[in-house]
Design a protein around this motif. Structure first.
Motif, PDB file in Angstrom:
ATOM      1  N   GLY A 180       0.820  -1.210   0.000  1.00 47.61           N
ATOM      2  CA  GLY A 180       0.000   0.000   0.000  1.00 47.61           C
ATOM      3  C   GLY A 180       0.854   1.261   0.000  1.00 47.61           C
ATOM      4  O   GLY A 180       0.574   2.225  -0.733  1.00 47.61           O
TER       5      GLY A 180
ATOM      6  N   THR B 117      -6.558  -4.213  -7.732  1.00 43.98           N
ATOM      7  CA  THR B 117      -7.283  -3.976  -6.472  1.00 43.98           C
ATOM      8  C   THR B 117      -7.883  -2.567  -6.568  1.00 43.98           C
ATOM      9  O   THR B 117      -7.617  -1.854  -7.520  1.00 43.98           O
ATOM     10  CB  THR B 117      -6.329  -4.011  -5.248  1.00 43.98           C
ATOM     11  OG1 THR B 117      -5.468  -2.866  -5.317  1.00 43.98           O
ATOM     12  CG2 THR B 117      -5.521  -5.292  -5.219  1.00 43.98           C
ATOM     13  N   LYS B 118      -8.644  -2.163  -5.568  1.00 40.73           N
ATOM     14  CA  LYS B 118      -9.238  -0.813  -5.601  1.00 40.73           C
ATOM     15  C   LYS B 118      -8.178   0.268  -5.421  1.00 40.73           C
ATOM     16  O   LYS B 118      -8.440   1.442  -5.602  1.00 40.73           O
ATOM     17  CB  LYS B 118     -10.273  -0.670  -4.459  1.00 40.73           C
ATOM     18  CG  LYS B 118     -11.528  -1.501  -4.636  1.00 40.73           C
ATOM     19  CD  LYS B 118     -12.709  -0.887  -3.829  1.00 40.73           C
ATOM     20  CE  LYS B 118     -13.884  -1.857  -3.721  1.00 40.73           C
ATOM     21  NZ  LYS B 118     -13.750  -2.787  -2.566  1.00 40.73           N
ATOM     22  N   THR B 119      -6.968  -0.155  -5.019  1.00 45.58           N
ATOM     23  CA  THR B 119      -5.901   0.828  -4.786  1.00 45.58           C
ATOM     24  C   THR B 119      -5.090   0.995  -6.073  1.00 45.58           C
ATOM     25  O   THR B 119      -4.472   0.018  -6.536  1.00 45.58           O
ATOM     26  CB  THR B 119      -4.970   0.341  -3.643  1.00 45.58           C
ATOM     27  OG1 THR B 119      -5.768   0.044  -2.502  1.00 45.58           O
ATOM     28  CG2 THR B 119      -3.910   1.356  -3.305  1.00 45.58           C
TER      29      THR B 119
ATOM     30  N   VAL C 158      -8.950  -2.502   2.929  1.00 44.78           N
ATOM     31  CA  VAL C 158      -8.071  -1.496   2.305  1.00 44.78           C
ATOM     32  C   VAL C 158      -6.728  -1.569   3.037  1.00 44.78           C
ATOM     33  O   VAL C 158      -6.703  -1.786   4.252  1.00 44.78           O
ATOM     34  CB  VAL C 158      -8.717  -0.096   2.496  1.00 44.78           C
ATOM     35  CG1 VAL C 158      -7.788   1.025   2.162  1.00 44.78           C
ATOM     36  CG2 VAL C 158      -9.996   0.012   1.704  1.00 44.78           C
TER      37      VAL C 158
END
Ligand SMILES: Nc1ncnc2c1ncn2[C@@H]1O[C@H](COP(=O)(O)OP(=O)(O)OP(=O)(O)O)[C@@H](O)[C@H]1O
Ligand SMILES: Nc1ncnc2c1ncn2[C@@H]1O[C@H](COP(=O)(O)OP(=O)(O)OP(=O)(O)O)[C@@H](O)[C@H]1O
Ligand SMILES: [Mg+2]
Ligand SMILES: [Mg+2]
Lengths: 259, 259
Positions: free
Chosen positions: A24, A81-83, A230
């Protein structure tokens, strides 16, 4: 591409947490990051709300294509991924059957290394999450990486486990004639307990050249983050644990000059 | 003899801690207790200051004697611990090679069950510690027990893992035509975090008939105990975590009438 395998045969030491937090942070800094889930239990895959029990495209397909001698583009198995900047090559629970099926058949130890080579121009970092056991999946993770990160809980039994783990790794590396540098990362450090402080001191004494100068503190925000789906660095960017991983990332990058 | 297998494919949830704490409480209450370490990483064996990397007599010998068809008295492999009434059948790191060697050859799933039958008159309880993975060792632990204890951390990912685990267990039991009762034990409960409280509520809702009515709290005394080499119930008898295991023991005994 920097390829980091995060591993420890001891369970629950923060392997998956390290992969998702470092991933992340790197993605938020603009890097192109691939996370690889080699754990049949699929914690990393579940973290991103995919179901390792019910998934068509996973790292398992890479092993199947090797056995069937049918080429397969690893990119076709990867999910975003959403990131932004953070992709995932998910696990399937079917991976649990690999040891019995393929064991140490020729070439099965290099399936992941060969696949990641094909993705070298797509990503600047690949982070590999591993299961808490020795076997063909661990051999693949060791053969694929160019640096090894070993999270170790700051407690007595964990130190004993590390000694055995490093002994086993040196045997695997001897048989494959490669030498990989490693960093021991003290995790879940709790300065309230004597056991935690004593073990941190012992780690530094036993592995002075390979133990990170700091430690990841106990931080309840990691559990909260996993129920959000997340990465912790996005869910709680100013949490103590996340800031510690930012410092760890700088140390890992400095230790491994350009690859 | 009550034979309890303590298992969860998720790592670091307190399997070994549960085995050694329950074992210590039972031994102090005058029971004859056998602890069995089926984990190739050997945490339980290390806990009692034995080295799973350098041990002549371990549970591994039972598998070897089966393959060689040479009978072996399991009692000859058992070591006494410093705690009266508490014996240990230790692990060896060689167990990690079993899946590749024997896989699901006939009868390999019943090695432990057959051995424990021979010890029925010696012990009133046997507690089996397992590795965080599926394979021939897990199959042995499931075939040998008459009750299953599943420690589950009170956090989101752990609940997902439990669903998969119970799904896998029901498939294994279907193929062996036995039905084993199980108790889910919420562990490392931290009432300061929302994630912990939410997951505990979710566990009770999803598995109302199989989840223990209370929970094992987060307690730093467990780490201190492991550096002492003495069961937590003897090292810190009035610790909150130990008292919770005493309550758990009463619930497990009540649930499983005489065996
Ligand atoms: N620094 C930390 N402080 C507090 N809790 C943590 C920390 N790091 C991880 N955790 C929590 O500890 C548990 C275990 O972490 P994680 O699942 O990442 O370990 P693991 O080594 O990947 O486990 P496994 O062996 O099952 O793969 C999780 O609930 C996670 O949220
Ligand atoms: N209730 C608790 N509160 C705080 N710490 C705990 C608790 N139970 C266990 N621990 C600590 O958590 C760590 C993991 O526990 P343990 O080794 O028993 O888990 P495990 O499920 O056996 O792990 P593995 O999957 O590697 O076999 C150890 O450091 C232990 O001391
Ligand atoms: Mg993990
Ligand atoms: Mg254990």
């Amino acid at each position: 591409m920097k390829i980091w395998t995060i591993t420890n045969q001891k369970g629950g030491v923060g392997k998956t947490t390290s992969v998702v937090t470092l991933g992340g942070i790197l993605a938020s800094a603009g890097e192109r990051v691939l996370l690889v889930d080699l754990d049949p239990h699929g914690s990393l895959t579940s973290y991103f709300r995919l179901d390792p029990d019910d998934i068509d495209k996973s790292v398992y397909n890479l092993f199947q294509s090797m056995v069937a001698k049918k080429p397969l583009d690893p990119q076709s198995l990867i999910q975003a991924t959403k990131t932004p900047g953070l992709d995932l090559l998910p696990a399937s629970t079917a991976l649990a059957t690999l040891d019995r099926q393929v064991g140490v058949k020729d070439g099965m130890g290099l399936v992941l290394a060969t696949s990641l080579k094909k993705l070298e121009s797509e990503y600047s970092y690949a982070l590999i999450d591993t299961p808490p056991m020795l076997g063909v999946l661990m051999v693949n993770a060791l053969a694929a990486c160019n640096h090894l990160v070993i999270p170790v809980q700051t407690e007595f039994l964990a130190l004993k486990g590390l000694e055995r783990m490093l002994h086993t790794l040196s045997m695997i590396f001897k048989s494959t004639k490669r030498e990989i540098d490693y960093t021991v990362v003290p995790t879940m450090f709790d300065q309230r307990t004597k056991a935690s402080k004593d073990s941190l001191r012992a780690l530094r004494e036993q592995y002075p050249d390979n133990t990170w100068k700091s430690a990841i503190p106990v931080d309840t925000r990691f559990r909260d983050a996993s129920s959000s789906g997340v990465p912790p660095s996005i869910f709680a960017p100013s949490a103590r644990g996340v800031e510690a991983y930012e410092a760890l990332l700088q140390a890992l990058d400095a230790r491994q000059k350009a690859e």
